[in-house]
Design an enzyme around this catalytic site. Structure first.
Site, PDB file in Angstrom:
ATOM      1  CE1 TYR A   1      -4.184   1.176  -0.299  1.00 14.84           C
ATOM      2  CE2 TYR A   1      -4.500  -1.045   0.557  1.00 14.84           C
ATOM      3  CZ  TYR A   1      -4.993   0.074  -0.088  1.00 14.84           C
ATOM      4  OH  TYR A   1      -6.281   0.078  -0.530  1.00 14.84           O
TER       5      TYR A   1
ATOM      6  CD  GLU B   1      -4.476   5.137   0.698  1.00 14.14           C
ATOM      7  OE1 GLU B   1      -4.156   5.149   1.883  1.00 14.14           O
ATOM      8  OE2 GLU B   1      -5.649   5.083   0.298  1.00 14.14           O
TER       9      GLU B   1
ATOM     10  CB  THR C   1      -3.261   3.919 -22.457  1.00 10.01           C
ATOM     11  OG1 THR C   1      -2.863   3.677 -23.805  1.00 10.01           O
ATOM     12  CG2 THR C   1      -4.656   4.508 -22.431  1.00 10.01           C
TER      13      THR C   1
ATOM     14  NE  ARG D   1      -5.296  -4.289 -19.962  1.00  6.46           N
ATOM     15  CZ  ARG D   1      -5.682  -3.838 -21.147  1.00  6.46           C
ATOM     16  NH1 ARG D   1      -6.507  -2.827 -21.251  1.00  6.46           N
ATOM     17  NH2 ARG D   1      -5.250  -4.420 -22.247  1.00  6.46           N
TER      18      ARG D   1
END
Ligand SMILES: *Cc1c(COP(=O)(O)O)cnc(C)c1O
Length: 432
Positions: free
Chosen positions: A56, A58, A233, A242
């Site tokens: 994680y 963030e 992208t 992706r």
């Protein structure tokens, strides 16, 4: 541990392993002409399958909310630096989960709900995130659309209508002008957009979702330094995992970063960001320049073959990786939907697409969109693309005859057998 096919690590889940093995076989044995797809390198696959998926992170490098982010910081900084260097941009944000997320974040950074945005018409090549009423973009902002010029017999029509764009900019006074398309076969020059944006005091965003790899490889003009914000992208012509990314100047860096997180997303996909770093480095190699040029040559060869078979091409041809086919001249009865379905049975994978002023619905359509990026990666050249064009025409002509479909499928499999995107037993080899 980092595998691209279903092997040891998935032995305990034979159901998923079998599906992945089948998908690998499908990608190997059929022709991939979906213009938004590509074959990543094994290095990109390995990074995507890495333990960073457990982390994680963030926030941004050096400013995370949780502990243990030393290596997430390292990999994200590397990805940011490589993206900025590859495109010559002052600032890069590599956290968007997709191209759609990158676009929504860019809007969040640049405009307010209810503001007017000028973007390309969806039925003439624009993207859902350019204001479709079913998209959050169309529900949040006031989109006004420009389109392409009428079709012309000499192929000079169906280009972005800059006169219409200028007129609409003057009458609608948008806060933002968006360039960029999902189905358009010509070069998009960013300069006239900049001039029009400057004339009316609008910001300019270039959505490079499709041509990012062609821009990185020097085959198309770069909007970096011309547009205020460039979104793209990483998985289309750029050939990475992706995902999405945003480039901008320092003046928009804080707003863009805040829009991606905490504005739109939670924890970033650091395993995918690691794979983006790998892809940016691959795209900076001299071989990638050659790749981008070959993609364009291959699309042109496919286009020529299709014209010889009696198809009309939207915009009269191609200058990028896409060929937009109008099926009506070839066979007025043949819909995009029916064509896509029979081509699928013959091992030719592509998508139906509306053509400008299509009389049929978006679900049925009168066109096909083809792309050369994936099979160019697999090693096909112009000769093979011409063969693909001939096979495509043969199966559409003989679509009511199962034997024709089966014969073409066998020829497609033989062709693809010579151009395996993931040849067995060379796992450590990097792609040129
Ligand atoms: C593909 C595409 C997107 C969206 O990318 P996703 O990763 O599918 O969300 C956005 N804009 C344009 C022009 C595209 O072609």
């Amino acid at each position: 541990m980092n595998t691209y096919d279903a092997d040891d690590a998935l032995a305990g889940d034979p159901e998923v392993a079998a599906i992945l093995a089948s998908e690998l076989e499908r990608q190997r044995s059929t022709v991939q002409l979906i213009a938004s797809e590509n074959f990543t390198s094994r290095a990109v696959l390995a990074a995507t399958a890495s333990v960073l998926t457990n982390k994680y992170s963030e926030g941004y490098p050096g400013r995370r909310y949780y502990g243990g982010n030393a290596f997430a910081d390292e990999v994200e900084s590397l990805a940011r630096d490589r993206a900025a260097a590859l495109f010559g941009a002052p600032h890069a944000n590599v956290q968007p989960h997709s191209g759609a997320s990158a676009n929504v974040a860019a809007y969040l950074a640049l405009v307010e709900p209810g503001d007017t945005i000028l973007a390309m018409r969806l039925d003439q090549g624009g993207h859902l995130t350019h204001g479709s009423p079913v998209s959050i973009t169309g529900k949040t902002y006031r989109f006004v659309s420009y389109g392409v010029t009428p079709a012309a017999d000499d192929g000079s029509g169906e280009r972005i209508d800059l006169d219409q764009l200028r007129d609409l900019a003057r009458s609608e006074r948008p806060r933002l002008i968006v360039a960029g398309t999902t189905a358009y076969s010509r070069v998009i020059d960013p300069r006239p957009f900049r001039e029009i944006a400057d004339e009316v005091g609008a910001l300019f965003m270039f959505d490079a979702a499709h041509p990012a790899g062609l821009i990185a490889g020097g085959a198309h003009p770069s909007p970096v330094g011309i547009a205020d914000v460039v979104t793209f992208t990483t998985h289309k012509t750029l050939r990475g995992p992706r995902g999405g990314a945003i480039l901008c100047g320092e003046e928009h860096a804080r707003a863009v970063d805040a829009a991606v997180f905490p504005g739109l997303q939670g924890g970033p996909l650091e395993h995918v960001i690691a794979a983006k770093a790998v892809a940016f480095a691959e795209a900076a190699r001299p071989e990638f320049k050659e790749y981008a040029a070959q993609v364009v040559r291959n699309a042109a060869a496919l286009a020529d073959a299709l014209v010889e078979e009696g198809f009309r091409l939207v915009a009269g041809g191609t200058e990028n990786h896409q060929v937009i086919v109008d099926l009506r001249a070839f066979d007025p009865e043949l819909t995009g939907k029916a064509a896509q379905e029979v081509l699928d049975r013959a091992g030719i994978t592509c998508n139906r697409n509306q053509i400008p002023d299509d009389p049929r619905s978006p679900f049925v359509t009168s066109g096909l969109r083809l792309g050369s990026a994936a099979e160019t990666t697999a090693g096909m050249g112009e000769q093979e693309m011409r063969e693909v064009g001939a096979l495509l025409a043969r199966v559409l002509r003989g679509r009511s005859d199962d034997e024709v479909v089966e014969r073409v499928r066998a020829e497609v499999a033989a062709l693809c057998g010579r151009f395996d995107p993931y040849p067995p037993g060379r796992a450590s080899e990097s792609r040129s």
